[in-house]
Design a protein around this motif. Structure first.
Motif, PDB file in Angstrom:
ATOM      1  N   ALA A 199       2.450   5.958  -3.089  1.00 39.94           N
ATOM      2  CA  ALA A 199       3.525   6.812  -3.607  1.00 39.94           C
ATOM      3  C   ALA A 199       3.513   6.874  -5.133  1.00 39.94           C
ATOM      4  CB  ALA A 199       4.874   6.300  -3.116  1.00 39.94           C
ATOM      5  N   MET A 200       3.180   5.760  -5.776  1.00 37.90           N
ATOM      6  CA  MET A 200       3.226   5.698  -7.237  1.00 37.90           C
ATOM      7  C   MET A 200       1.995   6.305  -7.900  1.00 37.90           C
ATOM      8  SD  MET A 200       6.113   4.296  -7.967  1.00 37.90           S
ATOM      9  CE  MET A 200       5.936   3.758  -9.640  1.00 37.90           C
ATOM     10  N   TYR A 201       0.867   6.334  -7.197  1.00 38.86           N
ATOM     11  CA  TYR A 201      -0.364   6.790  -7.855  1.00 38.86           C
ATOM     12  C   TYR A 201      -1.127   7.827  -7.042  1.00 38.86           C
ATOM     13  CZ  TYR A 201      -4.960   6.671 -10.016  1.00 38.86           C
ATOM     14  OH  TYR A 201      -6.129   7.039 -10.612  1.00 38.86           O
ATOM     15  N   HIS A 202      -1.538   7.471  -5.849  1.00 44.11           N
ATOM     16  CA  HIS A 202      -2.458   8.303  -5.077  1.00 44.11           C
ATOM     17  C   HIS A 202      -1.866   9.613  -4.594  1.00 44.11           C
ATOM     18  CE1 HIS A 202      -5.519   5.234  -5.185  1.00 44.11           C
ATOM     19  NE2 HIS A 202      -4.615   4.346  -4.812  1.00 44.11           N
ATOM     20  N   SER A 203      -0.561   9.708  -4.493  1.00 38.24           N
ATOM     21  CA  SER A 203       0.024  10.943  -3.987  1.00 38.24           C
ATOM     22  C   SER A 203       0.417  11.910  -5.103  1.00 38.24           C
ATOM     23  CB  SER A 203       1.249  10.637  -3.121  1.00 38.24           C
ATOM     24  OG  SER A 203       2.269  10.068  -3.915  1.00 38.24           O
ATOM     25  N   LYS A 204       0.154  11.538  -6.350  1.00 36.49           N
ATOM     26  CA  LYS A 204       0.469  12.447  -7.458  1.00 36.49           C
ATOM     27  C   LYS A 204      -0.436  13.674  -7.380  1.00 36.49           C
ATOM     28  CE  LYS A 204       2.227   9.055 -10.686  1.00 36.49           C
ATOM     29  NZ  LYS A 204       2.080   8.454 -12.011  1.00 36.49           N
ATOM     30  N   PRO A 205       0.075  14.834  -7.760  1.00 40.15           N
ATOM     31  CA  PRO A 205      -0.715  16.068  -7.656  1.00 40.15           C
ATOM     32  C   PRO A 205      -2.081  15.987  -8.342  1.00 40.15           C
ATOM     33  CG  PRO A 205       1.557  16.591  -8.160  1.00 40.15           C
ATOM     34  CD  PRO A 205       1.434  15.103  -8.232  1.00 40.15           C
ATOM     35  N   GLU A 206      -2.140  15.352  -9.490  1.00 37.97           N
ATOM     36  CA  GLU A 206      -3.422  15.248 -10.201  1.00 37.97           C
ATOM     37  C   GLU A 206      -4.435  14.438  -9.391  1.00 37.97           C
ATOM     38  OE1 GLU A 206      -5.313  13.587 -14.377  1.00 37.97           O
ATOM     39  OE2 GLU A 206      -3.177  13.334 -13.995  1.00 37.97           O
ATOM     40  N   GLN A 207      -3.998  13.342  -8.796  1.00 35.55           N
ATOM     41  CA  GLN A 207      -4.897  12.504  -8.003  1.00 35.55           C
ATOM     42  C   GLN A 207      -5.309  13.210  -6.710  1.00 35.55           C
ATOM     43  OE1 GLN A 207      -6.402   9.900  -9.160  1.00 35.55           O
ATOM     44  NE2 GLN A 207      -5.214  10.231 -11.014  1.00 35.55           N
ATOM     45  N   ARG A 208      -4.403  13.945  -6.113  1.00 43.02           N
ATOM     46  CA  ARG A 208      -4.741  14.704  -4.899  1.00 43.02           C
ATOM     47  C   ARG A 208      -5.771  15.777  -5.210  1.00 43.02           C
ATOM     48  NH1 ARG A 208       0.206  14.924  -0.889  1.00 43.02           N
ATOM     49  NH2 ARG A 208      -1.271  16.292   0.120  1.00 43.02           N
ATOM     50  N   ARG A 209      -5.620  16.441  -6.358  1.00 43.19           N
ATOM     51  CA  ARG A 209      -6.577  17.466  -6.795  1.00 43.19           C
ATOM     52  C   ARG A 209      -7.948  16.835  -7.063  1.00 43.19           C
ATOM     53  NH1 ARG A 209      -3.722  19.353 -10.477  1.00 43.19           N
ATOM     54  NH2 ARG A 209      -4.576  18.155 -12.193  1.00 43.19           N
ATOM     55  N   ASN A 210      -7.963  15.683  -7.746  1.00 41.77           N
ATOM     56  CA  ASN A 210      -9.228  14.995  -8.019  1.00 41.77           C
ATOM     57  C   ASN A 210      -9.944  14.614  -6.727  1.00 41.77           C
ATOM     58  OD1 ASN A 210      -8.765  15.153 -10.760  1.00 41.77           O
ATOM     59  ND2 ASN A 210      -8.005  13.070 -10.943  1.00 41.77           N
TER      60      ASN A 210
ATOM     61  N   TYR B  33       0.803  -1.208   0.000  1.00 41.56           N
ATOM     62  CA  TYR B  33       0.000   0.000   0.000  1.00 41.56           C
ATOM     63  C   TYR B  33       0.846   1.272   0.000  1.00 41.56           C
ATOM     64  CZ  TYR B  33      -4.123  -2.866   0.692  1.00 41.56           C
ATOM     65  OH  TYR B  33      -5.123  -3.781   0.524  1.00 41.56           O
ATOM     66  N   LYS B  34       1.946   1.259   0.699  1.00 40.99           N
ATOM     67  CA  LYS B  34       2.811   2.446   0.714  1.00 40.99           C
ATOM     68  C   LYS B  34       3.343   2.738  -0.682  1.00 40.99           C
ATOM     69  CE  LYS B  34       4.317   2.407   5.491  1.00 40.99           C
ATOM     70  NZ  LYS B  34       5.442   2.345   6.409  1.00 40.99           N
ATOM     71  N   ARG B  35       3.780   1.712  -1.372  1.00 42.72           N
ATOM     72  CA  ARG B  35       4.299   1.884  -2.732  1.00 42.72           C
ATOM     73  C   ARG B  35       3.181   2.331  -3.675  1.00 42.72           C
ATOM     74  NH1 ARG B  35       4.885  -1.270  -7.378  1.00 42.72           N
ATOM     75  NH2 ARG B  35       6.678  -0.658  -8.613  1.00 42.72           N
ATOM     76  N   GLU B  36       2.022   1.699  -3.528  1.00 44.65           N
ATOM     77  CA  GLU B  36       0.871   2.050  -4.368  1.00 44.65           C
ATOM     78  C   GLU B  36       0.502   3.524  -4.175  1.00 44.65           C
ATOM     79  OE1 GLU B  36      -3.735   0.643  -4.537  1.00 44.65           O
ATOM     80  OE2 GLU B  36      -2.222  -0.921  -4.223  1.00 44.65           O
TER      81      GLU B  36
END
Length: 76
Positions: A13-24, A8-11
């Motif tokens: 870091a690789m996807y959910h913490s990207k700026p676009e996903q945080r904005r969504n 989950y930590k890697r997942e």
């Protein structure tokens, strides 16, 4: 049969913490607050005119629908 354990930590870091996903995620939460949905409510907020087509967060452009209904619609 071996089970694959999710990292989950890697997942995150690789996807959910990207700026676009945080904005969504922030925009989804904003719509939920506007419509008064509480944490744990399984319903979702649907944008009548999708954000991708120029719709906004005005209350007149939002409606509460079930998760199944909202996922079927998708921006077209």
């Amino acid at each position: 049969m071996s089970l694959r354990i999710r990292d989950y930590k890697r997942e995150y870091a690789m996807y959910h913490s990207k700026p676009e996903q945080r904005r969504n995620r922030s925009e989804r939460n904003k719509a939920r607050r506007i419509m008064g949905l509480q944490i744990g409510d399984k319903r979702e907020v649907d944008h009548i005119k999708p954000l991708s087509k120029g719709g906004g967060f005005d209350r007149s452009n939002l409606k509460i629908v079930s998760r199944i209904t909202n996922r079927k619609k998708a921006a077209k």
